[in-house]
Design a protein around this motif. Sequence first.
Motif, short mmCIF file in Angstrom:
data_model
loop_
_atom_site.label_atom_id
_atom_site.label_comp_id
_atom_site.label_asym_id
_atom_site.label_seq_id
_atom_site.Cartn_x
_atom_site.Cartn_y
_atom_site.Cartn_z
N LEU A 46 0.82 -1.21 0.00
CA LEU A 46 0.00 0.00 0.00
C LEU A 46 0.85 1.26 0.00
O LEU A 46 1.97 1.27 0.52
CB LEU A 46 -0.91 0.02 1.24
N ASP A 47 0.27 2.31 -0.57
CA ASP A 47 0.82 3.66 -0.46
C ASP A 47 -0.39 4.59 -0.32
O ASP A 47 -0.80 5.26 -1.26
CB ASP A 47 1.63 4.00 -1.70
N LEU A 48 -0.96 4.61 0.88
CA LEU A 48 -2.25 5.26 1.10
C LEU A 48 -2.11 6.77 1.25
O LEU A 48 -1.13 7.27 1.81
CB LEU A 48 -2.91 4.70 2.38
N PRO A 49 -3.12 7.52 0.79
CA PRO A 49 -3.17 8.96 1.08
C PRO A 49 -3.30 9.17 2.59
O PRO A 49 -3.73 8.28 3.33
CB PRO A 49 -4.44 9.42 0.35
N GLY A 50 -2.95 10.37 3.04
CA GLY A 50 -2.96 10.67 4.46
C GLY A 50 -4.32 10.62 5.12
O GLY A 50 -4.41 10.54 6.35
N ASP A 51 -5.40 10.67 4.31
CA ASP A 51 -6.74 10.65 4.89
C ASP A 51 -7.44 9.30 4.72
O ASP A 51 -8.63 9.18 4.98
CB ASP A 51 -7.61 11.75 4.28
N VAL A 52 -6.72 8.28 4.29
CA VAL A 52 -7.31 6.95 4.07
C VAL A 52 -6.68 5.95 5.03
O VAL A 52 -5.46 5.79 5.05
CB VAL A 52 -7.14 6.47 2.62
N GLN A 53 -7.53 5.29 5.84
CA GLN A 53 -7.07 4.21 6.70
C GLN A 53 -7.73 2.91 6.24
O GLN A 53 -8.57 2.92 5.35
CB GLN A 53 -7.42 4.47 8.17
N ALA A 54 -7.36 1.81 6.86
CA ALA A 54 -7.90 0.52 6.43
C ALA A 54 -8.04 -0.43 7.61
O ALA A 54 -7.35 -0.29 8.63
CB ALA A 54 -7.02 -0.11 5.35
N VAL A 55 -8.93 -1.38 7.45
CA VAL A 55 -9.11 -2.45 8.43
C VAL A 55 -9.23 -3.76 7.65
O VAL A 55 -9.81 -3.79 6.56
CB VAL A 55 -10.36 -2.20 9.31
N ALA A 56 -8.64 -4.80 8.16
CA ALA A 56 -8.64 -6.10 7.47
C ALA A 56 -9.40 -7.12 8.31
O ALA A 56 -9.62 -6.93 9.51
CB ALA A 56 -7.21 -6.57 7.21
N ASN A 57 -9.79 -8.20 7.66
CA ASN A 57 -10.49 -9.28 8.34
C ASN A 57 -10.37 -10.55 7.52
O ASN A 57 -10.10 -10.49 6.32
CB ASN A 57 -11.97 -8.90 8.55
N ALA A 58 -10.61 -11.67 8.16
CA ALA A 58 -10.62 -12.94 7.44
C ALA A 58 -11.84 -13.01 6.55
O ALA A 58 -12.90 -12.47 6.86
CB ALA A 58 -10.63 -14.10 8.43
N LYS A 59 -11.70 -13.70 5.40
CA LYS A 59 -12.85 -13.93 4.55
C LYS A 59 -13.77 -14.97 5.19
O LYS A 59 -13.35 -15.72 6.08
CB LYS A 59 -12.39 -14.41 3.17
N LEU B 179 -9.68 -20.83 10.84
CA LEU B 179 -8.34 -20.52 10.36
C LEU B 179 -8.05 -19.06 10.73
O LEU B 179 -8.38 -18.14 9.99
CB LEU B 179 -8.30 -20.74 8.84
N LEU B 180 -7.47 -18.86 11.89
CA LEU B 180 -7.22 -17.51 12.40
C LEU B 180 -6.22 -16.81 11.50
O LEU B 180 -5.06 -17.20 11.39
CB LEU B 180 -6.69 -17.59 13.83
N THR B 181 -6.68 -15.77 10.81
CA THR B 181 -5.86 -15.04 9.85
C THR B 181 -5.97 -13.55 10.14
O THR B 181 -7.06 -12.99 10.11
CB THR B 181 -6.31 -15.33 8.40
N ARG B 182 -4.82 -12.93 10.44
CA ARG B 182 -4.82 -11.51 10.80
C ARG B 182 -3.75 -10.80 9.99
O ARG B 182 -2.72 -11.38 9.65
CB ARG B 182 -4.56 -11.33 12.29
N THR B 183 -3.99 -9.53 9.71
CA THR B 183 -3.06 -8.73 8.91
C THR B 183 -2.15 -7.93 9.84
O THR B 183 -2.60 -7.34 10.82
CB THR B 183 -3.83 -7.79 7.99
N ILE B 184 -0.85 -7.91 9.53
CA ILE B 184 0.10 -7.10 10.29
C ILE B 184 0.88 -6.22 9.31
O ILE B 184 1.05 -6.56 8.13
CB ILE B 184 1.05 -7.94 11.17
#
Length: 359
Positions: A92-105, A113-118
């Motif tokens: 990623l190369d996000l703009p300063g006003d864009v954040q994100a959250v991830a989750n397992a499908k 299947l515990l899957t987390r983003t770091i």
Amino acid sequence: MTGVIPNQQIARMVETGQIAATPAVTPAQVQPASLDLRLGHTAYRVRASFLAGHGAKVADRLTEFEMHRVDLSQGAVLEKGCVYVVPLMEHLDLPGDVQAVANAKSSTGRLDLLTRTITDGGTEFDRVAAGYSGPLYAEICPRSFSVLVRPGMRLNQIRFSRGHAVLDDAALTALHAQTPLVDGPAVIDDGLGFSVDLRLPDTTLVGYRAKPHTGVIDLDNLDHYDPAEYWEQVHTRTGQIILDPGAFYILVSREAVTIPPQYAAEMAPYLAMVGEFRVHYAGFFDPGFGHDAAGGAGSRGVLEVRCHEAPFVLEHGQVVGRLVYERMADVPTQLYGAGIASNYQGQGLKLSKHFKVPV
């Protein structure tokens, strides 16, 4: 514009390099309100789960915790009870006003299947700070079944947003009055509460419990495995079951839920004090889930439940979680269940797509 970024804007983020990947992002990865993330070619078996922490890079921490490396190129087994870190193809190369959250499908969560983003500099799992620029990694811990994975498999997804998009209880109440979000009374308290259904019509079957000693599941095999080889059926005639410590269950919500096209939702814990269990692993509900042109038929939410230290009595109608609704920055041009492969639209009690549907 404030809100969760829809598929057409995600596609533009790819075009402008705010989301990049090797190989390039494919159209199939773009969902109504999220982007599927793909596994890279190497899994690092690590001693323990970890976060990079302020100012640190995941790659540097891997040298501290790595035990050995697993080449995924020809397919490899991630073993139950072990922790792996896999660099993802996307960065990623996000703009300063864009954040994100991830989750397992959804299918990932239904396999326990515990899957987390770091991320580099990350101090929380599944949270990507506004303006983040850098690589993404998946931490994977198979809890119930060992799994066979390959590069390019999509186990988790990421949702981008600008500003504060969460609906407060007043706004959620108004939305429910305009477009019913559940097929019954709405329990609105820091989100939309949902309860467990332990009185399914015309059957005593109310759920499934993962067997402790099973074979490997190849994640590319769909509609393939006999559920009886991996799951025990859970029956009740009383509307009550006892959860066993350490066991993993698939149950279903009593409510049929609707996510209107202008909104997205995330499943969140109800209260830490309601009982000795955790209710969610895969938490994104896309715009259009349970919705149709006639005004929304609703779909049940499948509950992925793990019991903790003590046996716990779960009863029909007990509130076990909540949906937090968020505004979309724009209505997606693609909706869940409308012309895309949406495996769980209109679902009831259902295992992941890897298992044959019981006749």
